[in-house]
Design an enzyme around this catalytic site. Structure first.
Site, PDB file in Angstrom:
ATOM      1  CG  HIS A 138      -4.169  -4.146   2.416  1.00 14.77           C
ATOM      2  ND1 HIS A 138      -3.288  -3.740   3.391  1.00 14.77           N
ATOM      3  CD2 HIS A 138      -4.726  -3.028   1.898  1.00 14.77           C
ATOM      4  CE1 HIS A 138      -3.315  -2.417   3.473  1.00 14.77           C
ATOM      5  NE2 HIS A 138      -4.177  -1.962   2.576  1.00 14.77           N
TER       6      HIS A 138
ATOM      7  CB  CYS B 264      -0.981  -0.039   1.172  1.00 13.94           C
ATOM      8  SG  CYS B 264      -2.424   1.027   0.942  1.00 13.94           S
TER       9      CYS B 264
ATOM     10  CD  GLU C 222      -2.427  -6.787   5.005  1.00 11.12           C
ATOM     11  OE1 GLU C 222      -2.956  -5.676   5.209  1.00 11.12           O
ATOM     12  OE2 GLU C 222      -1.728  -7.013   3.999  1.00 11.12           O
TER      13      GLU C 222
END
Length: 363
Positions: free
Chosen positions: A336, A260, A338
């Site tokens: 993202h 990001c 994750e």
């Protein structure tokens, strides 16, 4: 109690307060996630913004601290159509309105969130002010003048420390046989959790830590550098020091993985520029394509800026914007992997990072 939203284009919307009551100004952005509102609220990337949920009912599974991405709420305010007043979930420890009230975060409900979302999509992201009485010209002027500055410094950690599982901090120095320096630009806990799951010892560093201090702790072990997500404009002059640090870290050869804002700052450090998107990408259903394989992944995103580059490793299927860059030893993605909350389609990127760390250690 009545509440009003004054948008910088002169539009007024009338609703009601939930959570804390008060007046607040911020950049109004929308996110399309149907779930994951706790992860959204505790995501430090929303610093300085008023978050609008497009899904109408929010709060139905209550407040679950173990789902938080940080200890704090960085958003200025929260807008939903219908906040749930009677959550039902065996993990819940309270209601959304009470949670916001305890944290001093203003909530606005009862407005036409679909109309507001359409307005932002058509006109582009804009500022707004939530007021306790019908807005005046001074309120509109305040909204127009608002600008997010110094976001990274506001949300970054203040000291160097080892973190256990991305959640519980510990003082001992032992751990996994790989060591990762996580530069905290507003990091989500899910990043450290993914690294821990792969046997990494994770140390978090404030955003303004000198490169020499970061590299010192990585000596003698298979190591890598993680650049986290974070708020604001990557080209903010306040980020110049971080960008210069990244240039020095890249010269060291230690593998770097950016997510990001980390992706954007790493791109600037490598001579690329960034641009502000019309209304950004925020939600858990964004499609990206890996250029090398042609495979499309559905991923979670939260960003209002994009890297301007032609040699991208990932691209957004909807608008063609850059979603990833590869620099050989180092790489970065705009989304993202994750994915707290969201799909885990691209969690393999952490494995790719481990592979590059091990390859670097072997020379």
């Amino acid at each position: 109690m009545k509440a009003y939203l004054a948008m910088e284009n002169g539009i007024i919307m009338e609703g009601e307060f939930f959570g804390a009551h008060g007046e607040v100004t911020g950049e109004v952005v929308f996110t399309t996630g149907m779930t994951g509102y706790l992860e959204t609220l505790t995501d430090q990337s929303y610093y300085g913004q008023i978050v609008l949920q497009t899904f109408p009912l929010i709060g139905n599974y209550g407040v679950i601290p173990s789902d938080f991405e940080s200890d704090n709420i960085a958003a200025k305010a929260y807008i939903v159509k219908h906040p749930c007043s009677a959550p039902s979930n065996f993990r819940s420890e309270g209601g959304l309105s009470e949670f916001l009230r305890e944290r001093g975060i203003v909530g606005l409900c009862g407005i036409d969130t679909r109309a507001l979302t359409k307005m932002i999509r058509q006109s582009g992201v804009m500022n707004g002010k939530i007021t306790m009485s019908p807005p005046t010209e001074a309120d509109f002027s305040e909204a127009r003048a608002y600008c997010i500055k110094g976001g990274v410094a506001a949300v970054s950690s203040r000291k160097v420390e080892r973190i256990d599982g991305g959640i519980r901090k510990v003082e001992r120095s032992g751990g996994g046989h790989r060591r990762v320096a996580l530069i905290d630009l507003g990091a989500k806990r899910g990043i450290a959790a993914e690294l821990h799951a792969r046997g990494c010892e994770v140390w978090t560093f404030p955003h303004d830590t000198p490169a020499s201090e970061i590299l010192k702790i990585l000596e003698g072990v298979p190591a890598g550098i993680m650049l986290s997500n974070g708020p604001g404009d990557p080209a903010d002059p306040a980020n110049k020091g971080i960008i210069e640090t990244l240039r020095e870290l890249m010269r060291s050869g230690v593998p770097i993985f950016g997510i990001c804002l980390g992706h954007q700052l790493l791109a600037i450090a490598n001579g690329h520029s960034t641009q502000k998107l019309k209304f950004g990408h925020r939600g858990a259903n964004q499609p990206v394509k890996e250029v090398a394989t042609g495979r499309v992944y559905i991923i979670s995103q939260n960003h209002g800026y994009a890297v301007v580059a032609d040699d991208c490793s990932f691209v957004n299927v909807n608008d063609g914007t850059c979603e990833g860059m590869d620099y050989g030893n180092s790489f970065s993605v705009q989304f993202h992997p994750e994915a707290r909350g969201g799909p885990l389609d691209t969690a393999f990127l952490f494995d790719r990072f481990i592979e590059r760390m091990d390859a670097y250690a072997k020379g």
